[in-house]
Design a protein around this motif. Structure first.
Motif, PDB file in Angstrom:
ATOM      1  N   SER A 158      23.217  18.437 -29.200  1.00 54.65           N
ATOM      2  CA  SER A 158      22.601  17.207 -29.139  1.00 54.65           C
ATOM      3  C   SER A 158      21.890  17.115 -27.393  1.00 54.65           C
ATOM      4  N   ALA A 159      20.580  16.984 -27.569  1.00 57.32           N
ATOM      5  CA  ALA A 159      20.763  17.121 -26.223  1.00 57.32           C
ATOM      6  C   ALA A 159      18.605  16.579 -25.770  1.00 57.32           C
ATOM      7  N   LEU A 160      18.354  17.106 -24.263  1.00 62.61           N
ATOM      8  CA  LEU A 160      16.835  16.831 -24.711  1.00 62.61           C
ATOM      9  C   LEU A 160      16.590  18.053 -24.603  1.00 62.61           C
ATOM     10  N   TYR A 161      15.499  19.096 -25.090  1.00 60.35           N
ATOM     11  CA  TYR A 161      15.241  19.919 -24.349  1.00 60.35           C
ATOM     12  C   TYR A 161      14.307  20.370 -23.705  1.00 60.35           C
ATOM     13  N   LEU A 162      14.162  20.569 -22.838  1.00 60.40           N
ATOM     14  CA  LEU A 162      12.209  20.795 -21.698  1.00 60.40           C
ATOM     15  C   LEU A 162      12.301  22.373 -22.001  1.00 60.40           C
ATOM     16  N   CYS A 163      10.613  22.251 -21.894  1.00 65.43           N
ATOM     17  CA  CYS A 163       9.601  23.419 -22.002  1.00 65.43           C
ATOM     18  C   CYS A 163       8.703  23.030 -20.734  1.00 65.43           C
ATOM     19  N   ALA A 164       8.596  24.436 -19.612  1.00 64.70           N
ATOM     20  CA  ALA A 164       7.985  24.575 -18.571  1.00 64.70           C
ATOM     21  C   ALA A 164       7.614  26.136 -18.638  1.00 64.70           C
ATOM     22  N   SER A 165       7.006  25.616 -17.680  1.00 63.57           N
ATOM     23  CA  SER A 165       5.409  26.818 -17.736  1.00 63.57           C
ATOM     24  C   SER A 165       5.648  27.391 -16.106  1.00 63.57           C
ATOM     25  N   SER A 166       5.101  28.298 -15.587  1.00 64.47           N
ATOM     26  CA  SER A 166       4.097  28.304 -14.192  1.00 64.47           C
ATOM     27  C   SER A 166       3.867  29.951 -14.334  1.00 64.47           C
ATOM     28  N   GLN A 167       3.442  30.135 -12.818  1.00 58.34           N
ATOM     29  CA  GLN A 167       3.554  31.771 -12.533  1.00 58.34           C
ATOM     30  C   GLN A 167       4.164  31.936 -12.254  1.00 58.34           C
ATOM     31  N   ASP A 168       4.667  33.754 -13.001  1.00 55.19           N
ATOM     32  CA  ASP A 168       5.155  34.841 -12.168  1.00 55.19           C
ATOM     33  C   ASP A 168       5.221  35.183 -11.595  1.00 55.19           C
ATOM     34  N   GLU A 169       5.288  34.720  -9.788  1.00 57.32           N
ATOM     35  CA  GLU A 169       5.179  34.895  -8.496  1.00 57.32           C
ATOM     36  C   GLU A 169       5.720  34.097  -8.094  1.00 57.32           C
ATOM     37  N   GLY A 170       6.497  34.777  -6.605  1.00 62.09           N
ATOM     38  CA  GLY A 170       6.831  33.921  -5.727  1.00 62.09           C
ATOM     39  C   GLY A 170       7.371  32.428  -5.639  1.00 62.09           C
ATOM     40  N   ARG A 171       7.030  31.332  -5.456  1.00 62.62           N
ATOM     41  CA  ARG A 171       7.468  30.232  -5.203  1.00 62.62           C
ATOM     42  C   ARG A 171       6.576  29.682  -6.885  1.00 62.62           C
ATOM     43  N   GLU A 172       6.412  29.805  -6.865  1.00 61.74           N
ATOM     44  CA  GLU A 172       5.431  28.845  -7.982  1.00 61.74           C
ATOM     45  C   GLU A 172       6.227  27.305  -8.795  1.00 61.74           C
ATOM     46  N   THR A 173       5.313  26.790  -8.632  1.00 64.99           N
ATOM     47  CA  THR A 173       6.198  25.419  -9.115  1.00 64.99           C
ATOM     48  C   THR A 173       6.126  25.553 -10.670  1.00 64.99           C
ATOM     49  N   GLN A 174       7.195  25.313 -11.612  1.00 68.77           N
ATOM     50  CA  GLN A 174       6.845  24.545 -13.257  1.00 68.77           C
ATOM     51  C   GLN A 174       6.243  23.249 -13.490  1.00 68.77           C
ATOM     52  N   TYR A 175       5.680  23.542 -14.422  1.00 68.44           N
ATOM     53  CA  TYR A 175       5.074  22.264 -15.169  1.00 68.44           C
ATOM     54  C   TYR A 175       6.243  22.093 -16.309  1.00 68.44           C
ATOM     55  N   PHE A 176       6.384  20.934 -16.224  1.00 69.14           N
ATOM     56  CA  PHE A 176       7.090  20.118 -17.557  1.00 69.14           C
ATOM     57  C   PHE A 176       6.006  19.829 -18.567  1.00 69.14           C
ATOM     58  N   GLY A 177       6.414  20.152 -19.884  1.00 67.90           N
ATOM     59  CA  GLY A 177       6.502  19.149 -21.186  1.00 67.90           C
ATOM     60  C   GLY A 177       7.090  18.090 -21.215  1.00 67.90           C
ATOM     61  N   PRO A 178       7.150  16.829 -22.335  1.00 70.08           N
ATOM     62  CA  PRO A 178       8.407  15.536 -22.246  1.00 70.08           C
ATOM     63  C   PRO A 178       9.115  16.131 -22.408  1.00 70.08           C
ATOM     64  N   GLY A 179       9.802  17.020 -23.641  1.00 69.02           N
ATOM     65  CA  GLY A 179      11.045  17.155 -23.855  1.00 69.02           C
ATOM     66  C   GLY A 179      10.841  16.682 -25.583  1.00 69.02           C
ATOM     67  N   THR A 180      12.047  17.314 -26.385  1.00 70.27           N
ATOM     68  CA  THR A 180      12.305  17.198 -27.329  1.00 70.27           C
ATOM     69  C   THR A 180      13.535  16.309 -26.945  1.00 70.27           C
ATOM     70  N   ARG A 181      13.708  15.541 -27.753  1.00 73.17           N
ATOM     71  CA  ARG A 181      15.043  15.033 -27.365  1.00 73.17           C
ATOM     72  C   ARG A 181      15.899  15.139 -29.303  1.00 73.17           C
ATOM     73  N   LEU A 182      17.021  16.027 -29.580  1.00 67.62           N
ATOM     74  CA  LEU A 182      17.444  16.301 -30.669  1.00 67.62           C
ATOM     75  C   LEU A 182      18.762  15.365 -31.458  1.00 67.62           C
ATOM     76  N   LEU A 183      18.895  15.139 -32.222  1.00 69.99           N
ATOM     77  CA  LEU A 183      20.191  14.607 -32.257  1.00 69.99           C
ATOM     78  C   LEU A 183      20.261  15.655 -33.471  1.00 69.99           C
ATOM     79  N   VAL A 184      21.939  15.664 -33.665  1.00 60.63           N
ATOM     80  CA  VAL A 184      22.577  16.417 -34.900  1.00 60.63           C
ATOM     81  C   VAL A 184      23.750  16.196 -35.384  1.00 60.63           C
ATOM     82  N   LEU A 185      23.790  15.846 -36.211  1.00 60.33           N
ATOM     83  CA  LEU A 185      24.282  14.853 -36.733  1.00 60.33           C
ATOM     84  C   LEU A 185      25.367  15.979 -37.881  1.00 60.33           C
TER      85      LEU A 185
END
Lengths: 113, 116
Positions: A86-113
């Protein structure tokens, strides 16, 4: 839509369920990432895809299975999870070169019962 | 295992106060240091990417400095406003010789609350 989107935003699942998290980026990037954030812990890198090839699997249990069918989409397939997943799962994307910034999604809040 | 530490863990300030917090990272094999701002229920938002020792970057009332020789970066907020309330994350990227992807190691963040 712009940026990085994730669905669903919230998910409750039992330990025997199978579910998938979806991420889509509309930024033309060629690298995508899955992160996990548990309470009081830093963002933890799980998987990295570059040009649709997996380049990093950060010792993640096999009950998490990523899939990157093209450079715009990333999935995280979940099966037989444990309550400690159970956690927050975040996805991100970037250009795969150098020191590029990663841009994040808002996340999925997962609860495992 | 890379160690990226941020301090303080949390901070409460009054509107109009200036504040700063610290990110410590390994001083060897430095490649880049990222700062992000993360508001509750939103996506982390990139503030700065810092690459050279002595770098100073500024965005409105927020600025950052970088010391790669001693392994630290400071983030400053001048005249804090309630809308600055967020968690501020730093992320370190070390030099890698092989592989791809932009692998970042994050700190736990500094949670800032600006009160009226």
């Amino acid at each position: 839509e712009t940026g990085v989107t994730q669905t669903p935003r919230h998910l409750v699942m039992g330990m025997t369920n199978k579910k998938s998290l979806k991420c889509e980026q509309h930024l033309g990037h060629n690298a995508m990432y899955w992160y996990k954030q548990s309470a009081k812990k830093p963002l933890e890198l799980m998987f990295v895809y570059s040009l649709e090839e997996r380049v990093e699997n950060n010792s993640v249990p096999s009950r998490f299975s990523p899939e990157c069918p093209n450079s715009s989409h990333l999935f995280l397939h979940l099966h037989t999870l444990q309550p400690e997943d159970s956690a927050l799962y975040l996805c991100a994307s970037s250009q795969d070169e150098g020191r590029e910034t990663q841009y994040f999604g808002p996340g999925t809040r997962l609860l495992v019962l | 295992i890379l160690n990226v530490e941020q301090s303080p863990q949390s901070l409460h300030v009054q509107e109009g106060d200036s504040t700063n917090f610290t990110c410590s990272f390994p001083s060897s094999n430095f490649y880049a240091l990222h700062w992000y701002r993360w508001e509750t229920a939103k996506s982390p938002e990139a503030l700065f990417v810092m690459t050279l020792n002595g770098d100073e970057k500024k965005k409105g009332r927020i600025s950052a400095t970088l010391n790669t020789k001693e392994g630290y970066s400071y983030l400053y907020i001048k005249g804090s406003q309630p809308e600055d309330s967020a968690t501020y994350l730093c992320a370190f990227r070390g030099e890698i010789l092989t592989g791809g992807g932009n692998k970042l190691t994050f700190g736990t963040g500094t949670q800032l609350k600006v009160e009226l």
